[in-house]
Design a protein around this motif. Sequence first.
Motif, PDB file in Angstrom:
ATOM      1  N   ASN A  60       0.804  -1.212   0.000  1.00 27.26           N
ATOM      2  CA  ASN A  60       0.000   0.000   0.000  1.00 27.26           C
ATOM      3  C   ASN A  60       0.842   1.269   0.000  1.00 27.26           C
ATOM      4  O   ASN A  60       0.326   2.354   0.193  1.00 27.26           O
ATOM      5  CB  ASN A  60      -0.927   0.008   1.215  1.00 27.26           C
ATOM      6  CG  ASN A  60      -0.151  -0.042   2.524  1.00 27.26           C
ATOM      7  OD1 ASN A  60       1.075  -0.071   2.524  1.00 27.26           O
ATOM      8  ND2 ASN A  60      -0.848  -0.042   3.629  1.00 27.26           N
ATOM      9  N   GLU A  61       2.127   1.121  -0.246  1.00 31.34           N
ATOM     10  CA  GLU A  61       2.998   2.292  -0.247  1.00 31.34           C
ATOM     11  C   GLU A  61       2.997   2.965  -1.609  1.00 31.34           C
ATOM     12  O   GLU A  61       2.949   2.310  -2.651  1.00 31.34           O
ATOM     13  CB  GLU A  61       4.428   1.881   0.114  1.00 31.34           C
ATOM     14  CG  GLU A  61       4.588   1.415   1.550  1.00 31.34           C
ATOM     15  CD  GLU A  61       4.212   2.508   2.530  1.00 31.34           C
ATOM     16  OE1 GLU A  61       3.513   2.193   3.510  1.00 31.34           O
ATOM     17  OE2 GLU A  61       4.593   3.660   2.315  1.00 31.34           O
ATOM     18  N   LYS A  62       3.060   4.279  -1.591  1.00 31.18           N
ATOM     19  CA  LYS A  62       3.050   5.030  -2.838  1.00 31.18           C
ATOM     20  C   LYS A  62       4.421   4.975  -3.495  1.00 31.18           C
ATOM     21  O   LYS A  62       5.442   4.785  -2.837  1.00 31.18           O
ATOM     22  CB  LYS A  62       2.656   6.476  -2.584  1.00 31.18           C
ATOM     23  CG  LYS A  62       3.642   7.236  -1.715  1.00 31.18           C
ATOM     24  CD  LYS A  62       3.118   8.625  -1.422  1.00 31.18           C
ATOM     25  CE  LYS A  62       4.100   9.402  -0.559  1.00 31.18           C
ATOM     26  NZ  LYS A  62       3.568  10.723  -0.184  1.00 31.18           N
ATOM     27  N   LEU A  63       4.421   5.166  -4.816  1.00 30.96           N
ATOM     28  CA  LEU A  63       5.659   5.246  -5.578  1.00 30.96           C
ATOM     29  C   LEU A  63       6.123   6.700  -5.644  1.00 30.96           C
ATOM     30  O   LEU A  63       5.315   7.619  -5.751  1.00 30.96           O
ATOM     31  CB  LEU A  63       5.443   4.733  -6.997  1.00 30.96           C
ATOM     32  CG  LEU A  63       5.159   3.244  -7.169  1.00 30.96           C
ATOM     33  CD1 LEU A  63       4.886   2.933  -8.630  1.00 30.96           C
ATOM     34  CD2 LEU A  63       6.309   2.408  -6.654  1.00 30.96           C
ATOM     35  N   PHE A  64       7.441   6.871  -5.610  1.00 34.62           N
ATOM     36  CA  PHE A  64       8.052   8.170  -5.846  1.00 34.62           C
ATOM     37  C   PHE A  64       8.730   8.093  -7.212  1.00 34.62           C
ATOM     38  O   PHE A  64       9.546   7.194  -7.449  1.00 34.62           O
ATOM     39  CB  PHE A  64       9.074   8.494  -4.756  1.00 34.62           C
ATOM     40  CG  PHE A  64       8.464   8.699  -3.411  1.00 34.62           C
ATOM     41  CD1 PHE A  64       8.250   7.621  -2.555  1.00 34.62           C
ATOM     42  CD2 PHE A  64       8.099   9.956  -2.977  1.00 34.62           C
ATOM     43  CE1 PHE A  64       7.678   7.797  -1.307  1.00 34.62           C
ATOM     44  CE2 PHE A  64       7.537  10.147  -1.722  1.00 34.62           C
ATOM     45  CZ  PHE A  64       7.327   9.070  -0.893  1.00 34.62           C
ATOM     46  N   PHE A  65       8.403   9.057  -8.072  1.00 42.90           N
ATOM     47  CA  PHE A  65       8.896   9.025  -9.442  1.00 42.90           C
ATOM     48  C   PHE A  65       9.974  10.068  -9.678  1.00 42.90           C
ATOM     49  O   PHE A  65       9.948  11.170  -9.107  1.00 42.90           O
ATOM     50  CB  PHE A  65       7.754   9.297 -10.429  1.00 42.90           C
ATOM     51  CG  PHE A  65       6.858   8.121 -10.658  1.00 42.90           C
ATOM     52  CD1 PHE A  65       5.786   7.875  -9.817  1.00 42.90           C
ATOM     53  CD2 PHE A  65       7.079   7.261 -11.728  1.00 42.90           C
ATOM     54  CE1 PHE A  65       4.955   6.793 -10.019  1.00 42.90           C
ATOM     55  CE2 PHE A  65       6.247   6.173 -11.940  1.00 42.90           C
ATOM     56  CZ  PHE A  65       5.194   5.941 -11.089  1.00 42.90           C
ATOM     57  N   GLY A  66      10.898   9.731 -10.583  1.00 44.40           N
ATOM     58  CA  GLY A  66      11.798  10.720 -11.124  1.00 44.40           C
ATOM     59  C   GLY A  66      11.091  11.555 -12.189  1.00 44.40           C
ATOM     60  O   GLY A  66       9.940  11.296 -12.534  1.00 44.40           O
ATOM     61  N   SER A  67      11.809  12.553 -12.714  1.00 45.08           N
ATOM     62  CA  SER A  67      11.209  13.472 -13.693  1.00 45.08           C
ATOM     63  C   SER A  67      11.134  12.885 -15.092  1.00 45.08           C
ATOM     64  O   SER A  67      10.475  13.462 -15.959  1.00 45.08           O
ATOM     65  CB  SER A  67      12.002  14.780 -13.747  1.00 45.08           C
ATOM     66  OG  SER A  67      11.930  15.432 -12.502  1.00 45.08           O
ATOM     67  N   GLY A  68      11.789  11.761 -15.299  1.00 45.02           N
ATOM     68  CA  GLY A  68      11.689  11.104 -16.599  1.00 45.02           C
ATOM     69  C   GLY A  68      12.835  11.433 -17.533  1.00 45.02           C
ATOM     70  O   GLY A  68      13.465  12.491 -17.426  1.00 45.02           O
ATOM     71  N   THR A  69      13.107  10.512 -18.440  1.00 51.47           N
ATOM     72  CA  THR A  69      14.079  10.715 -19.517  1.00 51.47           C
ATOM     73  C   THR A  69      13.376  10.491 -20.841  1.00 51.47           C
ATOM     74  O   THR A  69      12.846   9.400 -21.081  1.00 51.47           O
ATOM     75  CB  THR A  69      15.260   9.741 -19.400  1.00 51.47           C
ATOM     76  OG1 THR A  69      15.985   9.998 -18.196  1.00 51.47           O
ATOM     77  CG2 THR A  69      16.205   9.885 -20.602  1.00 51.47           C
ATOM     78  N   GLN A  70      13.338  11.515 -21.673  1.00 50.43           N
ATOM     79  CA  GLN A  70      12.759  11.375 -23.011  1.00 50.43           C
ATOM     80  C   GLN A  70      13.870  10.913 -23.947  1.00 50.43           C
ATOM     81  O   GLN A  70      14.783  11.675 -24.256  1.00 50.43           O
ATOM     82  CB  GLN A  70      12.171  12.697 -23.486  1.00 50.43           C
ATOM     83  CG  GLN A  70      11.574  12.627 -24.881  1.00 50.43           C
ATOM     84  CD  GLN A  70      10.407  11.662 -24.969  1.00 50.43           C
ATOM     85  OE1 GLN A  70       9.458  11.736 -24.205  1.00 50.43           O
ATOM     86  NE2 GLN A  70      10.484  10.731 -25.917  1.00 50.43           N
ATOM     87  N   LEU A  71      13.778   9.662 -24.355  1.00 47.68           N
ATOM     88  CA  LEU A  71      14.782   9.062 -25.234  1.00 47.68           C
ATOM     89  C   LEU A  71      14.283   9.040 -26.669  1.00 47.68           C
ATOM     90  O   LEU A  71      13.178   8.557 -26.933  1.00 47.68           O
ATOM     91  CB  LEU A  71      15.104   7.631 -24.786  1.00 47.68           C
ATOM     92  CG  LEU A  71      16.010   6.827 -25.705  1.00 47.68           C
ATOM     93  CD1 LEU A  71      17.412   7.423 -25.728  1.00 47.68           C
ATOM     94  CD2 LEU A  71      16.063   5.366 -25.282  1.00 47.68           C
ATOM     95  N   SER A  72      15.094   9.551 -27.559  1.00 47.87           N
ATOM     96  CA  SER A  72      14.806   9.469 -28.987  1.00 47.87           C
ATOM     97  C   SER A  72      15.886   8.635 -29.645  1.00 47.87           C
ATOM     98  O   SER A  72      17.082   8.927 -29.487  1.00 47.87           O
ATOM     99  CB  SER A  72      14.772  10.863 -29.618  1.00 47.87           C
ATOM    100  OG  SER A  72      13.736  11.637 -29.061  1.00 47.87           O
ATOM    101  N   VAL A  73      15.470   7.592 -30.371  1.00 48.38           N
ATOM    102  CA  VAL A  73      16.406   6.737 -31.094  1.00 48.38           C
ATOM    103  C   VAL A  73      16.209   6.979 -32.588  1.00 48.38           C
ATOM    104  O   VAL A  73      15.116   6.759 -33.120  1.00 48.38           O
ATOM    105  CB  VAL A  73      16.196   5.253 -30.747  1.00 48.38           C
ATOM    106  CG1 VAL A  73      17.242   4.394 -31.472  1.00 48.38           C
ATOM    107  CG2 VAL A  73      16.283   5.027 -29.247  1.00 48.38           C
ATOM    108  N   LEU A  74      17.276   7.453 -33.236  1.00 47.48           N
ATOM    109  CA  LEU A  74      17.156   7.836 -34.640  1.00 47.48           C
ATOM    110  C   LEU A  74      17.727   6.772 -35.576  1.00 47.48           C
ATOM    111  O   LEU A  74      18.634   6.025 -35.179  1.00 47.48           O
ATOM    112  CB  LEU A  74      17.893   9.162 -34.867  1.00 47.48           C
ATOM    113  CG  LEU A  74      17.468  10.311 -33.921  1.00 47.48           C
ATOM    114  CD1 LEU A  74      18.311  11.539 -34.199  1.00 47.48           C
ATOM    115  CD2 LEU A  74      15.993  10.610 -34.098  1.00 47.48           C
TER     116      LEU A  74
END
Lengths: 116, 113
Positions: free
Chosen positions: B99-113
Amino acid sequence: AQSVAQPEDQVNVAEGNPLTVKCTYSVSGNPYLFWYVQYPNRGLQFLLKYITGDNLVKGSYGFEAEFNKSQTSFHLKKPSALVSDSALYFCAVRDRAGGATNKLIFGTGTLLAVQP
Amino acid sequence: DVKVTQSSRYLVKRTGEKVFLECVQDMDHENMFWYRQDPGLGLRLIYFSYDVKMKEKGDIPEGYSVSREKKERFSLILESASTNQTSMYLCASTGGGHNEKLFFGSGTQLSVL
């Protein structure tokens, strides 16, 4: 298998009006239920959770959610919307009967747009 | 406050490159997670770890691996990046208990070209 559904991709509401973001779930046992919010270009933030007890749960920023076992729903509500509430909202469910691995299932998200 | 830090906010890589995404949390949490977020699909669990050197596959582990050598750090590795791995990657941690909440990071937007 457990699952969670958010039937609306987007909800539009005028500032000052009440808002509802819908969530239904399916688990084999009793659920833990969560709402998270994601503001633009940010990670997710916890809003509120239902564990046990009172079916009406109050959370951050004036939001609340009502657990309805018969309808397997956990709709997010706020009496008076603010423009700053505009964000992406995620419902999530975890089966109480799960093991130590804490696996949480997320819905697809609902974009809330509050117009001034 | 708990802090979950992801090393990069934006990343651009070429097809076939090996990619490392790093995540560090400062609250001594046992459990750490990697999700990818795609429009219309929500968050999907790639891998998670409930202890140092332990890892479990999530729902979409193909093409990914992870490493957890220290409790505070959980790395996601794309062995050979492909264009279908272009996505937002989110790291999260929690102290344990269902029942514990998750703590999230701000995220990484990855683009693969």
